[in-house]
Design a protein around this motif. Structure first.
Motif, PDB file in Angstrom:
ATOM      1  N   PRO A 196       4.285 -13.896   1.821  1.00 11.14           N
ATOM      2  CA  PRO A 196       4.624 -13.140   0.568  1.00 11.14           C
ATOM      3  C   PRO A 196       5.870 -13.077  -0.137  1.00 11.14           C
ATOM      4  O   PRO A 196       6.332 -14.657   0.281  1.00 11.14           O
ATOM      5  N   PHE A 197       6.285 -13.115  -1.541  1.00 15.73           N
ATOM      6  CA  PHE A 197       7.461 -13.585  -2.005  1.00 15.73           C
ATOM      7  C   PHE A 197       8.840 -13.135  -1.027  1.00 15.73           C
ATOM      8  O   PHE A 197       9.618 -13.217  -1.381  1.00 15.73           O
ATOM      9  N   HIS A 198       8.489 -12.268  -0.096  1.00 16.98           N
ATOM     10  CA  HIS A 198       9.433 -10.980   0.321  1.00 16.98           C
ATOM     11  C   HIS A 198       8.901 -11.051   1.629  1.00 16.98           C
ATOM     12  O   HIS A 198       8.743 -10.017   2.047  1.00 16.98           O
ATOM     13  N   PRO A 199       9.345 -12.426   2.453  1.00 14.59           N
ATOM     14  CA  PRO A 199       8.427 -12.104   3.872  1.00 14.59           C
ATOM     15  C   PRO A 199       9.533 -11.446   5.070  1.00 14.59           C
ATOM     16  O   PRO A 199       8.800 -11.060   5.631  1.00 14.59           O
ATOM     17  N   ASP A 200      10.594 -11.186   4.684  1.00 16.26           N
ATOM     18  CA  ASP A 200      11.365  -9.734   5.224  1.00 16.26           C
ATOM     19  C   ASP A 200      11.137  -8.398   5.233  1.00 16.26           C
ATOM     20  O   ASP A 200      11.874  -7.665   5.237  1.00 16.26           O
ATOM     21  N   SER A 201      10.710  -8.315   4.431  1.00 15.84           N
ATOM     22  CA  SER A 201      10.531  -6.357   3.171  1.00 15.84           C
ATOM     23  C   SER A 201      10.427  -5.765   4.684  1.00 15.84           C
ATOM     24  O   SER A 201       9.200  -6.279   5.085  1.00 15.84           O
ATOM     25  N   GLU A 202       9.604  -4.254   3.989  1.00 18.33           N
ATOM     26  CA  GLU A 202       9.285  -3.305   5.666  1.00 18.33           C
ATOM     27  C   GLU A 202       8.051  -3.105   4.655  1.00 18.33           C
ATOM     28  O   GLU A 202       7.263  -3.381   5.686  1.00 18.33           O
ATOM     29  N   GLU A 203       7.652  -3.987   3.900  1.00 16.65           N
ATOM     30  CA  GLU A 203       6.199  -3.748   3.150  1.00 16.65           C
ATOM     31  C   GLU A 203       5.328  -5.226   4.016  1.00 16.65           C
ATOM     32  O   GLU A 203       4.241  -4.839   4.279  1.00 16.65           O
ATOM     33  N   TYR A 204       5.953  -5.997   4.117  1.00 14.11           N
ATOM     34  CA  TYR A 204       5.262  -7.040   4.372  1.00 14.11           C
ATOM     35  C   TYR A 204       5.010  -6.701   6.244  1.00 14.11           C
ATOM     36  O   TYR A 204       4.223  -7.043   6.319  1.00 14.11           O
ATOM     37  N   HIS A 205       6.424  -6.839   6.400  1.00 14.90           N
ATOM     38  CA  HIS A 205       5.795  -6.233   8.129  1.00 14.90           C
ATOM     39  C   HIS A 205       4.898  -5.705   8.365  1.00 14.90           C
ATOM     40  O   HIS A 205       3.774  -5.271   8.809  1.00 14.90           O
ATOM     41  N   GLN A 206       4.672  -4.028   7.336  1.00 11.35           N
ATOM     42  CA  GLN A 206       3.164  -3.209   8.003  1.00 11.35           C
ATOM     43  C   GLN A 206       1.922  -3.739   7.534  1.00 11.35           C
ATOM     44  O   GLN A 206       0.862  -4.249   8.391  1.00 11.35           O
ATOM     45  N   PHE A 207       2.119  -4.791   6.247  1.00  8.38           N
ATOM     46  CA  PHE A 207       0.734  -5.775   6.421  1.00  8.38           C
ATOM     47  C   PHE A 207       0.607  -6.100   7.414  1.00  8.38           C
ATOM     48  O   PHE A 207      -0.755  -6.895   7.547  1.00  8.38           O
ATOM     49  N   LEU A 208       1.591  -7.015   7.513  1.00 11.10           N
ATOM     50  CA  LEU A 208       1.438  -8.217   8.766  1.00 11.10           C
ATOM     51  C   LEU A 208       0.659  -7.015  10.268  1.00 11.10           C
ATOM     52  O   LEU A 208      -0.390  -7.778  11.083  1.00 11.10           O
ATOM     53  N   MET A 209       1.500  -6.088  10.626  1.00  7.95           N
ATOM     54  CA  MET A 209       0.903  -5.092  10.916  1.00  7.95           C
ATOM     55  C   MET A 209      -0.063  -5.312  11.398  1.00  7.95           C
ATOM     56  O   MET A 209      -0.893  -5.123  12.478  1.00  7.95           O
ATOM     57  N   GLN A 210      -0.231  -4.070  10.373  1.00 10.69           N
ATOM     58  CA  GLN A 210      -2.129  -4.005  10.761  1.00 10.69           C
ATOM     59  C   GLN A 210      -3.198  -5.533  10.172  1.00 10.69           C
ATOM     60  O   GLN A 210      -4.412  -4.696  11.159  1.00 10.69           O
ATOM     61  N   ALA A 211      -2.659  -6.108   9.310  1.00  7.56           N
ATOM     62  CA  ALA A 211      -3.454  -7.530  10.190  1.00  7.56           C
ATOM     63  C   ALA A 211      -4.152  -7.633  11.328  1.00  7.56           C
ATOM     64  O   ALA A 211      -5.051  -8.620  12.107  1.00  7.56           O
ATOM     65  N   GLN A 212      -2.802  -8.161  12.055  1.00  4.25           N
ATOM     66  CA  GLN A 212      -2.925  -8.103  13.316  1.00  4.25           C
ATOM     67  C   GLN A 212      -3.559  -7.571  14.200  1.00  4.25           C
ATOM     68  O   GLN A 212      -4.613  -7.792  15.432  1.00  4.25           O
ATOM     69  N   GLN A 213      -3.495  -5.251  13.093  1.00  8.35           N
ATOM     70  CA  GLN A 213      -4.230  -4.707  14.610  1.00  8.35           C
ATOM     71  C   GLN A 213      -6.467  -5.333  14.138  1.00  8.35           C
ATOM     72  O   GLN A 213      -6.536  -4.571  15.242  1.00  8.35           O
ATOM     73  N   ARG A 214      -6.002  -5.318  13.009  1.00  4.46           N
ATOM     74  CA  ARG A 214      -7.397  -5.916  12.408  1.00  4.46           C
ATOM     75  C   ARG A 214      -8.172  -6.812  12.826  1.00  4.46           C
ATOM     76  O   ARG A 214      -9.098  -7.330  14.000  1.00  4.46           O
ATOM     77  N   LEU A 215      -7.217  -7.555  14.173  1.00  6.10           N
ATOM     78  CA  LEU A 215      -7.571  -8.642  14.499  1.00  6.10           C
ATOM     79  C   LEU A 215      -7.901  -8.607  15.847  1.00  6.10           C
ATOM     80  O   LEU A 215      -8.883  -8.840  16.012  1.00  6.10           O
ATOM     81  N   GLN A 216      -6.948  -7.677  16.048  1.00  4.00           N
ATOM     82  CA  GLN A 216      -6.894  -7.506  17.841  1.00  4.00           C
ATOM     83  C   GLN A 216      -8.847  -6.635  17.866  1.00  4.00           C
ATOM     84  O   GLN A 216      -9.387  -6.529  18.799  1.00  4.00           O
TER      85      GLN A 216
END
Length: 288
Positions: free
Chosen positions: A257-277
């Motif tokens: 991401p361009f903004h790795p500390d943004s709330e949007e990216y944290h939400q995106f990453l959390m959803q990806a981790q849930q999909r992985l699980q």
């Protein structure tokens, strides 16, 4: 017009399933192909004691992985006693028939550990010696799991330090040993196969654009191509579906991401981790 000498590899009579436990032992080519399996979320162990180039050292790795310390010839009867998971599929990649023998003990060493060369003798294993080590490795694996499926392959990486004629002689010894072992076990209807990685690299991809900068090792593109040939040979339809399902999850997890500390990216990453699980649970990839 044919611009390549195609190496035709038929579909294997048995396939690798998404939930299979995989083990890769051998040369750095085994590490390259094994890493592809790790990257695709397969349950995979690759060279747990380092890269092993010759059949004796490959046997030593299997003995260390699956045998009691007090008796390396007799693996434990219970899988609970093992430090490593019992594999469903094992890929053994042979690099050379050259071995180093410690003069003091007369034993083949797997790693010289940067000790002076004067402490060692270099020797070439015969076809019979290579085949005997492979037979012993197969017997050990079959005692662990009678249905284990085994793939033998010869690394396409040539050894310039032997001279190219010497390298060809070394590879020829390994190829003959593999042929002898596979022929013997196929007659018994055992699931043992030879995969022609050496032939694909040296016959089908015989162009320097498929080599790394040293003109010896396969390029990333060549490794990817051989991996695809391997998949076409041994993967079931379910396994190809497994890879396709994981592809968007992997892309999401690798997103920069361009903004790795943004709330949007944290939400995106959390959803990806849930999909992985969810994905790993669907295919039984996590231990109970």
């Amino acid at each position: 017009m044919e611009l390549q000498t195609k190496v035709h590899v038929g579909k294997s009579v048995w396939q690798i399933a998404p939930s299979d436990q995989l083990l890769f032992v051998g040369s750095c080519f085994a590490a390259n192909i094994g890493q592809h399996f790790c990257d695709q979320q397969f349950r995979t162990v690759v060279n747990p004691f380092g890269v092993m180039y010759n059949p004796v050292s490959i046997l030593h790795t299997l003995q260390q992985m699956f045998s009691r310390e007090e008796d390396v010839a007799d693996p434990p009867s219970s899988s609970d006693a093992l430090r490593f998971p019992v594999p469903d599929v094992v890929v053994l990649t042979l690099g050379t028939n050259h071995v180093y023998i410690l003069k003091e003990t007369g034993e083949v060493v797997d790693n010289c550990q940067k000790r002076p060369q004067r402490l060692f003798d270099e020797r070439e294993l015969t076809v019979e010696e290579c085949a005997a080590s492979l037979d012993e490795a197969i017997s050990l694996l079959k005692r662990l799991r009678p249905t284990v499926r085994i793939i033998l392959t010869v690394s396409p990486i040539r050894y310039a330090k032997y001279g190219f004629h010497g390298s060809q002689l070394s590879k020829a010894t390994l190829l003959l040993a593999c042929h002898h072992v596979v022929k013997e076990h196929v007659q018994d209807n055992y699931p043992l196969a030879y995969f022609p990685a050496y032939e694909i690299m040296n016959d089908e991809l015989r162009d320097y654009r498929f080599y790394a900068a040293d003109m010896i090792h396969p390029s990333d593109q060549a490794v990817e191509y051989i991996w695809q040939c391997f998949a076409d040979t041994f993967f079931s339809k379910d396994t190809f579906r497994f890879i396709e399902e994981y592809r968007p999850i992997r892309q999401a997890l690798q997103h920069k991401p361009f903004h790795p500390d943004s709330e949007e990216y944290h939400q995106f990453l959390m959803q990806a981790q849930q999909r992985l699980q969810t994905f790993r649970k669907k295919y039984g990839l996590d231990p109970d």
